[in-house]
Design an enzyme around this catalytic site. Structure first.
Site, PDB file in Angstrom:
ATOM      1  N   GLU A 310       0.830  -1.213   0.000  1.00 53.20           N
ATOM      2  CA  GLU A 310       0.000   0.000   0.000  1.00 53.20           C
ATOM      3  C   GLU A 310       0.863   1.262   0.000  1.00 53.20           C
ATOM      4  O   GLU A 310       0.637   2.194   0.773  1.00 53.20           O
ATOM      5  CB  GLU A 310      -0.956  -0.019   1.205  1.00 53.20           C
ATOM      6  CG  GLU A 310      -1.892  -1.221   1.182  1.00 53.20           C
ATOM      7  CD  GLU A 310      -2.940  -1.233   2.278  1.00 53.20           C
ATOM      8  OE1 GLU A 310      -2.682  -0.654   3.351  1.00 53.20           O
ATOM      9  OE2 GLU A 310      -4.016  -1.823   2.054  1.00 53.20           O
ATOM     10  N   ASP A 384      -8.194  -8.910   4.528  1.00 49.34           N
ATOM     11  CA  ASP A 384      -7.885  -7.790   5.424  1.00 49.34           C
ATOM     12  C   ASP A 384      -8.888  -7.674   6.566  1.00 49.34           C
ATOM     13  O   ASP A 384      -9.759  -6.810   6.518  1.00 49.34           O
ATOM     14  CB  ASP A 384      -7.871  -6.480   4.609  1.00 49.34           C
ATOM     15  CG  ASP A 384      -7.367  -5.308   5.426  1.00 49.34           C
ATOM     16  OD1 ASP A 384      -6.748  -5.548   6.469  1.00 49.34           O
ATOM     17  OD2 ASP A 384      -7.594  -4.152   5.011  1.00 49.34           O
ATOM     18  N   GLU A 412     -12.200  -2.050  12.469  1.00 50.15           N
ATOM     19  CA  GLU A 412     -12.230  -1.334  11.184  1.00 50.15           C
ATOM     20  C   GLU A 412     -13.417  -1.742  10.314  1.00 50.15           C
ATOM     21  O   GLU A 412     -14.076  -0.893   9.716  1.00 50.15           O
ATOM     22  CB  GLU A 412     -10.911  -1.590  10.440  1.00 50.15           C
ATOM     23  CG  GLU A 412     -10.877  -0.964   9.064  1.00 50.15           C
ATOM     24  CD  GLU A 412      -9.545  -1.145   8.352  1.00 50.15           C
ATOM     25  OE1 GLU A 412      -8.595  -1.685   8.960  1.00 50.15           O
ATOM     26  OE2 GLU A 412      -9.458  -0.732   7.182  1.00 50.15           O
TER      27      GLU A 412
END
Ligand code: GCV
Length: 719
Positions: A310, A384, A412
């Site tokens: 990323e 993820d 998240e």
């Protein structure tokens, strides 16, 4: 806000001011409330007539302080420590090295094979009286023993005849803070960072000590202070001084600090032209930098690294491998006893390969290349931290490398600071999964505790959900995830339910009704969260700018692997990602018994169906429903489950403190609203492909798909 509402709010504030102990959640599971059961108080008082803590270390001082706070709170009496027992029953805490009494009891015989962190608690006759002994090979072992002993009192257990022997199964048990130096926490939903870099090292906020106490009480022994999306600045002398001040606070509690190392630091800080891991100057720079770090922090734990992922720099920028990069840092740390935790969360935008396969493809060829002090930090699943993922295929597949677990404690993808989600069932599902790497029984837990392949450096990391909110974690129940993570890192065989029960007793109440209601809510919460977001193996269906709400329609963006359509693959035939031989063949990364089970539509657990298969809308599920009807059923089940959680929570009114009752009550209202939005948005969108109606018996959506698609949340925390 109406006048009436303002008045009741003021009344509530006054009521809380007048309450002696405002239940603001600050004390976490270390509340040490007065025990109401008289029989227990009598038993505890009788066993604890005298207290002796032997040893002069800062850790022993911390033990005394904790005992004082805890026993004064729970027993409601002043606590004094004696140098030696004089009369009456006694609690003796000491190591064979620090205590002649412990030596005279030959307690060292009980400490064999208990290492640096294990402890023994037992009851024994001692000079015509009864002694409760907490002993260990080190003072840190004593600290863990003390917290374990206090937990017995906090959970109302008898201490009359104790025989406890315990040690952690995993060596390094860390929190990973994704905290930036500017105070913002990436994916943090409980305010800003706990670390006030501006006032460190001069001002030591007392919260740092309470943070250390809480961690030590559940066995966490390491903390990576900074975000994996790293800032090299933290490696400068100015910041190392601040880090050293935190390390000094944490040391008595057995907690080491770790830092995230930005791979390009030699260029950014050192003025070098390259960060090539094989370059002599770069090697020298890291060696000197690491030496310098140890002058500030003699017991520095090591580096956590996100590289070539990323947008983070890494060895591949110079045509080198992850092995070259990790070993560069490992060589610099080895003389000091430090380790490198190198993350396997790598995937590339250019790579046309299924994102779920990329980490495995990248790391398997490197299996024999890592230095002994390198751990590869692998997320529980290959995408993820989704609400549900099958275990990461790397677990069990790298026999020669120490693999460590990375769980996410911060929510998240599971409702952030708003939704009630108890994560222990998710952690357990992964830890208990069987990789079949060495035949049946090769669980993920055994890969990471080192027993499967005989590794001695073992570790687990949890991405922290802690911020500077008064109650630490934002949602009052989110503290349970920090707690559960620590307990499972210590011993993965605890059940999610027993951990929840301990936590409730310590954090809320000993009332059996409260325990049973809250435990039920917690135990159903994760499954509910899966059902109203991504049932049957769907994954990565969140919005584009944030990960809070739904966005199954997200497609045609610069990075396909960040879009929802890439994962749901919905079309007029069916839905789901084909990861069998006819698709990406990600299944081939699992050992044959697992791969075969997942590959066969009949044996693939339905909770992973759409993770591995593109399934026709009219496929008959085990329930007899078509896939489409089952999808509808699951989404509606999810919202019903949250409504049930909400109704159950109402039963706690008057049984727990009003502050936390009302806080969670409000949040559950938001959760019901959001769950309905997830359900309706997803089903209305998928219906455009299935062409099938949402069964009439279900409550129908109030908004149109277009209206859901227009919802545009801005400035969400932690984004
Ligand atoms: C720290 C996901 C998160 C990022 C996080 C990344 C990682 O992509 O959305 O915020 O970055 O995982 O784990 O490195």
């Amino acid at each position: 806000m109406s006048k009436l509402k303002i008045q009741s709010l003021i009344l509530l504030i006054l009521a809380s001011i007048m309450t002696l102990h405002a239940e603001d959640g600050y004390r976490l599971w270390l509340r040490y409330e007065k025990i109401s059961n008289e029989a227990l108080i009598n038993e505890y008082n009788e066993a604890l007539e005298q207290l002796v803590v032997e040893g002069s270390s800062e850790t022993c001082a911390a033990i005394k302080a904790e005992l004082e706070l805890a026993l004064e709170g729970m027993l409601g009496k002043e606590v004094h420590f004696a140098d030696k027992p004089t009369s009456g029953n006694v609690l003796i805490i000491g190591t064979p090295a620090s205590s002649a009494m412990i030596r005279s009891l030959k307690a060292e015989n009980k400490l064999q094979d208990l290492g640096d962190e294990g402890y023994v608690i037992y009851t024994t006759p001692y000079r015509n009286r009864k002694a409760t002994i907490i002993t260990a090979n080190t003072d840190i072992g004593l600290l863990y023993g003390t917290y374990s002993f206090l937990r017995l009192l906090q959970t109302g257990q008898s201490i009359a005849e104790l025989s406890v022997r315990d040690q952690p199964e995993i060596k390094l048990r860390l929190l990973n803070h994704w905290d930036n130096l500017d105070g913002h926490v990436e994916r943090g939903y409980a305010g800003n960072s706990l670390w006030d870099w501006h006032t460190l090292p001069d001002y030591i906020n007392p919260r740092y000590v309470d943070y250390a106490r809480a961690n030590a009480s559940i066995g966490i022994n390491g903390t990576a202070l900074t975000n994996v999306n790293a800032d090299a600045q933290v490696l400068t002398a100015e910041y190392l001084e601040k880090v050293a001040a935190l390390a000094d606070v944490f040391r008595p509690y057995g907690i080491k600090v770790y830092l995230t190392a930005r791979f390009s630091a030699p260029v950014e800080l050192g003025g070098l032209e390259t960060a090539d891991p094989l370059d002599e100057e770069v090697i020298r720079w890291w060696t000197l930098k690491v030496d310098e770090i140890y002058t500030y922090i003699p017991d520095f734990g090591g580096f956590l690294v996100k590289a070539n992922s990323e947008g983070q720099p890494g060895p591949q920028n110079y045509g080198r491998t992850h092995g070259d990069g990790a070993n560069l840092l490992a060589n610099a740390l080895a003389p000091h006893g430090g380790v490198v935790m190198w993350r396997a969360f790598v995937y590339s935008n250019e790579e046309p390969e299924d994102r779920a396969k990329q980490a495995y493809n990248e790391f398997i060829p490197l299996d024999k290349q890592f230095k002994a002090n390198v751990l590869i930090q692998v997320k529980n699943g290959a995408i993820d931290f989704q609400p549900r993922e099958p275990f990461h295929p790397l677990f069990g597949a790298m026999e020669h490398t120490s693999l460590m677990m990375e769980f996410q404690i911060t929510q998240e993808y599971l409702g952030q600071g708003i939704h009630l989600t108890y994560l222990a069932p998710l952690y357990k599902e992964c830890l208990d999964a069987d990789t079949y790497a060495k035949g049946e029984g090769s669980t993920v837990a055994r890969v990471i505790d080192g027993s499967l392949f005989d590794h001695s450096i073992t570790a687990m990391a949890g991405v922290s959900n802690i911020g500077d909110d008064r109650n630490w974690c934002g949602h009052p129940i989110a503290q349970s995830n920090w707690y559960a993570y620590g307990r499972l890192a210590w011993n993965a065989s605890f059940s999610a339910e027993e951990i929840a029960e301990d936590w409730i007793r310590m954090t809320f109440s000993e009332d059996p009704e409260v325990i049973s209601i809250l435990k039920k809510i917690m135990m159903m919460s994760r499954e509910a969260g899966v059902n109203y977001r991504t049932p049957l193996g769907l994954h990565h269906q969140m919005a584009w700018h944030h990960h809070y709400g739904p966005g199954p329609w997200i497609k045609d963006k610069p990075r396909a692997d960040w879009t929802s359509a890439y994962y749901n693959r919905a079309d007029t035939v069916g839905i789901g990602f084909d990861r069998t031989k006819s698709g990406s063949n990600a299944l081939s990364q699992y050992f044959p018994p697992v791969a075969e089970k997942f590959a066969n539509l009949k044996t693939c657990p339905e909770e992973f169906l759409l993770w591995f298969h593109h399934v026709p809308w009219d496929y008959k599920m085990k329930s007899g429903r078509t896939l489409w009807d089952e999808l509808c059923y699951k989404y509606y089940l999810g919202t019903d489950q949250v409504k049930e959680m909400q109704a159950d929570w109402e039963k706690l009114k008057g049984r727990i403190d009003d502050e936390r009752f009302r806080h969670v009550q409000s949040l559950l209202k938001m959760q019901v609203r959001d769950a309905i939005e997830w359900r309706n948005a997803c089903l209305l969108y998928f219906r455009t492909y299935s062409g099938m109606p949402i069964p009439a018996e279900y409550e129908q959506a109030e908004r149109t798909l277009e209206e859901y698609m227009k919802i545009d949340r801005k400035f969400l925390p932690g984004s």
